[in-house]
Scaffold this active site. Structure first.
Site, mmCIF file in Angstrom:
data_model
loop_
_atom_site.group_PDB
_atom_site.id
_atom_site.type_symbol
_atom_site.label_atom_id
_atom_site.label_comp_id
_atom_site.label_asym_id
_atom_site.label_seq_id
_atom_site.Cartn_x
_atom_site.Cartn_y
_atom_site.Cartn_z
ATOM 1 N N CYS A 129 36.333 33.410 27.219
ATOM 2 C CA CYS A 129 37.091 35.097 27.254
ATOM 3 C C CYS A 129 37.864 35.037 26.499
ATOM 4 O O CYS A 129 38.553 36.233 26.220
ATOM 5 C CB CYS A 129 37.396 34.702 28.592
ATOM 6 S SG CYS A 129 35.835 35.128 29.569
ATOM 7 N N HIS B 209 42.496 40.740 29.892
ATOM 8 C CA HIS B 209 41.139 40.020 29.374
ATOM 9 C C HIS B 209 40.780 41.093 31.464
ATOM 10 O O HIS B 209 41.229 39.932 32.609
ATOM 11 C CB HIS B 209 40.770 38.653 30.085
ATOM 12 C CG HIS B 209 39.573 38.782 30.320
ATOM 13 N ND1 HIS B 209 38.181 38.622 30.395
ATOM 14 C CD2 HIS B 209 39.223 37.473 31.832
ATOM 15 C CE1 HIS B 209 37.687 38.198 30.025
ATOM 16 N NE2 HIS B 209 38.180 37.151 31.219
ATOM 17 N N ASN C 293 33.115 41.390 34.612
ATOM 18 C CA ASN C 293 33.449 40.411 33.323
ATOM 19 C C ASN C 293 33.059 40.211 32.162
ATOM 20 O O ASN C 293 31.999 39.559 32.123
ATOM 21 C CB ASN C 293 33.787 38.910 33.968
ATOM 22 C CG ASN C 293 34.646 38.023 33.045
ATOM 23 O OD1 ASN C 293 34.787 37.648 31.506
ATOM 24 N ND2 ASN C 293 35.433 36.820 33.602
HETATM 25 O O1 UT7 Z 1 37.104 35.232 32.897
HETATM 26 C C1 UT7 Z 1 37.289 34.271 33.641
HETATM 27 C C2 UT7 Z 1 36.379 33.548 34.376
HETATM 28 N N1 UT7 Z 1 36.641 33.375 35.961
HETATM 29 C C3 UT7 Z 1 37.636 33.702 37.034
HETATM 30 O O2 UT7 Z 1 38.281 34.820 36.341
HETATM 31 C C4 UT7 Z 1 37.123 34.019 38.350
HETATM 32 C C5 UT7 Z 1 38.739 33.374 38.774
HETATM 33 N N2 UT7 Z 1 38.535 33.303 40.133
HETATM 34 C C6 UT7 Z 1 38.375 34.499 41.028
HETATM 35 O O3 UT7 Z 1 37.803 35.807 40.639
HETATM 36 C C7 UT7 Z 1 37.768 34.297 42.529
HETATM 37 O O4 UT7 Z 1 38.353 33.108 42.890
HETATM 38 C C8 UT7 Z 1 36.048 34.565 43.065
HETATM 39 C C9 UT7 Z 1 36.021 35.737 42.741
HETATM 40 C C10 UT7 Z 1 35.806 33.223 41.763
HETATM 41 C C11 UT7 Z 1 36.697 34.433 44.446
HETATM 42 O O5 UT7 Z 1 37.625 34.868 45.344
HETATM 43 P P1 UT7 Z 1 38.296 34.084 46.347
HETATM 44 O O6 UT7 Z 1 38.792 34.495 46.841
HETATM 45 O O7 UT7 Z 1 38.741 32.691 45.296
HETATM 46 O O8 UT7 Z 1 37.411 33.772 47.669
HETATM 47 P P2 UT7 Z 1 36.306 31.828 48.197
HETATM 48 O O9 UT7 Z 1 35.563 31.356 46.685
HETATM 49 O O10 UT7 Z 1 37.750 31.758 48.536
HETATM 50 O O11 UT7 Z 1 35.383 32.090 48.658
HETATM 51 C C12 UT7 Z 1 35.535 32.790 50.083
HETATM 52 C C13 UT7 Z 1 34.247 32.540 51.059
HETATM 53 C C14 UT7 Z 1 33.839 31.374 51.005
HETATM 54 O O12 UT7 Z 1 33.041 31.477 52.042
HETATM 55 P P3 UT7 Z 1 33.753 30.885 53.563
HETATM 56 O O13 UT7 Z 1 33.534 29.493 52.807
HETATM 57 O O14 UT7 Z 1 34.387 31.048 53.866
HETATM 58 O O15 UT7 Z 1 33.060 30.819 54.298
HETATM 59 C C15 UT7 Z 1 32.356 31.771 49.594
HETATM 60 O O16 UT7 Z 1 31.532 30.840 50.167
HETATM 61 O O17 UT7 Z 1 33.799 33.991 50.340
HETATM 62 C C16 UT7 Z 1 32.293 32.813 50.095
HETATM 63 N N3 UT7 Z 1 31.309 33.504 48.774
HETATM 64 C C17 UT7 Z 1 31.036 34.889 48.955
HETATM 65 N N4 UT7 Z 1 30.966 35.534 49.692
HETATM 66 C C18 UT7 Z 1 30.001 37.202 49.685
HETATM 67 C C19 UT7 Z 1 31.553 33.489 47.660
HETATM 68 N N5 UT7 Z 1 31.355 33.949 46.979
HETATM 69 C C20 UT7 Z 1 30.635 35.525 47.757
HETATM 70 C C21 UT7 Z 1 29.601 36.113 47.490
HETATM 71 N N6 UT7 Z 1 29.891 37.151 48.211
HETATM 72 N N7 UT7 Z 1 29.488 36.929 46.219
#
Ligand code: UT7
Length: 342
Positions: A111, A269, A299
Site C-alpha cells: 500500500c 492511504h 482499500n
Molecule cells: O493497507 C493496510 C491494510 N490493513 C489495514 O489497514 C487493517 C487495519 N486494521 C483494521 O482496519 C481493523 O483492525 C479491522 C477492520 C481489520 C478489524 O476491526 P477491529 O475493530 O480491530 O475488529 P476485531 O478484529 O477486534 O474484531 C472484533 C470482532 C471479532 O469478534 P469477537 O471475537 O469480538 O466475537 C471478529 O471476529 O468482530 C469480528 N469480525 C467481524 N464481524 C462481522 C471481524 N470481521 C468481521 C466482519 N463482520 N467482517
C-alpha cells in the site's frame, strides 16, 4: 529545478460490490463494516487486470498533463498484484500505451507502493537521468483475497491511480542534483512541486500483513505451486498505522521547515476511516483536512493515494500553491510520505 505532478488519472472497475452483497457470502453486516471501517462498497474487477487498470489510469493522467506517451522516459508501476510474474506490469503498460521511449519496471511496497515509486521518480529526475516519469499505483487485491475470510475480504477493492511527474529546469528549488530539502536546512524558500519525501520499512513486522508466494513449486521435492491468500493481523496493522503515520508526517514537515497549519490536505492511504480519524486526533487537526473516499472504494492498496489525489484534482480542490502531504503505510511493513506544493 522544479519537480511537479503535471497530471493525474485514475480508474476503478465498474462492478460495484456492496456490504449487503458480502453479507450474502460471509457472516458480516453492513452495520459492522461501516462502523468499523467506513466502507460502504468497493469496485471489484469484472475481468480487467492490474495492468489494464493501470493503462486506463495512465491514459487519463497523460491527457490531464497534456502529454503524449512517447514523451515518457520511465514507467514505474507500484503493485503487489501484477498479472503475471513476467513480463512486469510496467512493461505491459508501456506496450499498451505505446510509450516507445520509456524504460519500465514494477515496484513492490504494497500500500506504500505509490509513494515509493514517486520517490524513485523524484530521484531519477533530480539526478538529471530522466525528465518525464509516469508513476502508477495499481492493485487487484480481489485476486488474492480469501473470499471466505470475513476479517479481510470486506476491506479491499480494486483500483488504480497514476501521476505524470516532470522536471522543469530553472525555477526555485535548486538545480539538478540539489534536492529542495538539504540536510538540516529545511526547504528552499518559495520552492514548489515535490518538496520532500520519506520512505521506510520494518521487515521484522512482515508477518502481520502478508500474502504467501503462489510460486512454491519446487523441482527437487516435486511440490506443485499453490494459491496463497492475503492474511493479516488487523489490530497490529491498526496500531502500527496510527503510531507511524503521525510520526512520519511530523518528520516530513520538520525536515522541510514547514508547519502542519500550512498544509491544506493530508492525502492518506485509505485503509480504515477510524485509522484516519486517529491520525487526525493525534495531529490535533480536523477531518475536513483529511479527504476520504474509502466509503466508495475500500482499500485499493497501491491505488488508494493516487486515486484520491486524482479525485481531488478533478474536483478542482487543488489550487496552485496548496501544500499537500501524501502518506501511506502497508505490508512490509512499509511507509512513505511526500510533501508537495501544488
Ligand atoms: O493497507 C493496510 C491494510 N490493513 C489495514 O489497514 C487493517 C487495519 N486494521 C483494521 O482496519 C481493523 O483492525 C479491522 C477492520 C481489520 C478489524 O476491526 P477491529 O475493530 O480491530 O475488529 P476485531 O478484529 O477486534 O474484531 C472484533 C470482532 C471479532 O469478534 P469477537 O471475537 O469480538 O466475537 C471478529 O471476529 O468482530 C469480528 N469480525 C467481524 N464481524 C462481522 C471481524 N470481521 C468481521 C466482519 N463482520 N467482517
Amino acid at each position: 529545478m522544479r519537480i511537479k505532478i503535471a497530471g493525474t488519472g485514475s480508474y476503478a472497475p465498474e462492478h460495484v460490490v456492496t456490504n449487503e452483497d458480502l453479507a450474502g457470502i460471509v457472516d458480516t453486516s453492513d452495520e459492522w463494516i461501516k462502523s468499523r471501517t467506513g466502507i460502504s462498497q468497493r469496485r471489484i474487477s469484472d475481468g480487467i487486470g492490474t495492468s489494464g487498470m493501470a493503462v486506463k489510469a495512465s491514459e487519463r493522467a497523460l491527457a490531464n498533463a497534456g502529454m503524449k506517451a512517447e514523451e515518457i522516459q520511465l514507467i514505474l508501476l507500484a503493485t503487489s498484484t501484477p498479472d503475471c510474474h513476467f513480463p512486469s506490469g510496467a512493461c505491459q503498460v508501456q506496450g499498451e500505451l505505446g510509450a516507445v521511449h520509456a524504460a519500465a519496471y514494477d515496484i513492490s511496497a504494497a500500500c506504500s507502493g505509490f509513494l515509493f515509486a514517486l520517490n524513485t521518480a523524484y530521484s531519477f529526475i533530480i539526478s538529471g537521468f530522466y525528465r518525464n516519469v509516469l508513476v502508477i499505483g495499481a492493485d487487484c487485491l480481489s485476486k488474492v483475497v480469501d473470499w471466505s475470510d470475513r476479517s479481510t475480504c470486506v476491506l479491499f477493492g480494486d483500483g488504480a491511480g497514476a501521476a505524470v511527474v516532470t522536471g522543469e529546469a530553472g525555477g526555485q528549488g535548486g538545480d539538478f542534483g540539489k534536492p529542495c530539502v538539504e540536510q538540516g536546512s529545511g526547504c528552499v524558500p518559495g520552492a514548489s512541486g515535490i518538496l520532500h519525501m520519506i520512505m521506510g520499512a520494518d521487515g521484522w513486522k512482515g508477518p502481520v500483513l502478508s500474502c504467501e508466494s503462489r510460486t512454491v513449486g519446487n523441482f527437487l521435492t516435486g511440490t506443485k505451486p499453490e494459491m496463497g491468500y492475503l492474511s493479516m493481523d488487523g489490530q497490529e496493522v491498526f496500531k502500527f498505522a496510527v503510531k507511524k503515520m503521525p510520526e512520519v508526517i511530523e518528520q516530513l514537515l520538520e525536515e522541510s521547515g514547514m508547519k502542519l497549519e500550512q498544509v491544506k490536505y493530508l492525502v492518506l492511504h485509505q485503509a480504515n476511516y477510524r485509522i484516519s480519524e486517529s491520525i487526525a486526533k493525534r495531529l490535533k487537526i480536523s477531518m475536513e483536512r483529511i479527504p476520504m473516499n474509502i466509503s466508495r472504494y475500500g482499500n485499493t492498496s497501491a491505488g488508494s493515494v493516487p486515486l484520491l489525489l486524482d479525485e481531488l484534482n478533478r474536483e478542482g480542490k487543488l489550487k496552485e500553491g496548496d501544500l499537500l502531504v501524501l502518506a501511506g503505510f502497508g505490508a512490509g511493513l512499509t511507509w512513505g510520505a511526500a510533501l508537495i506544493r501544488w
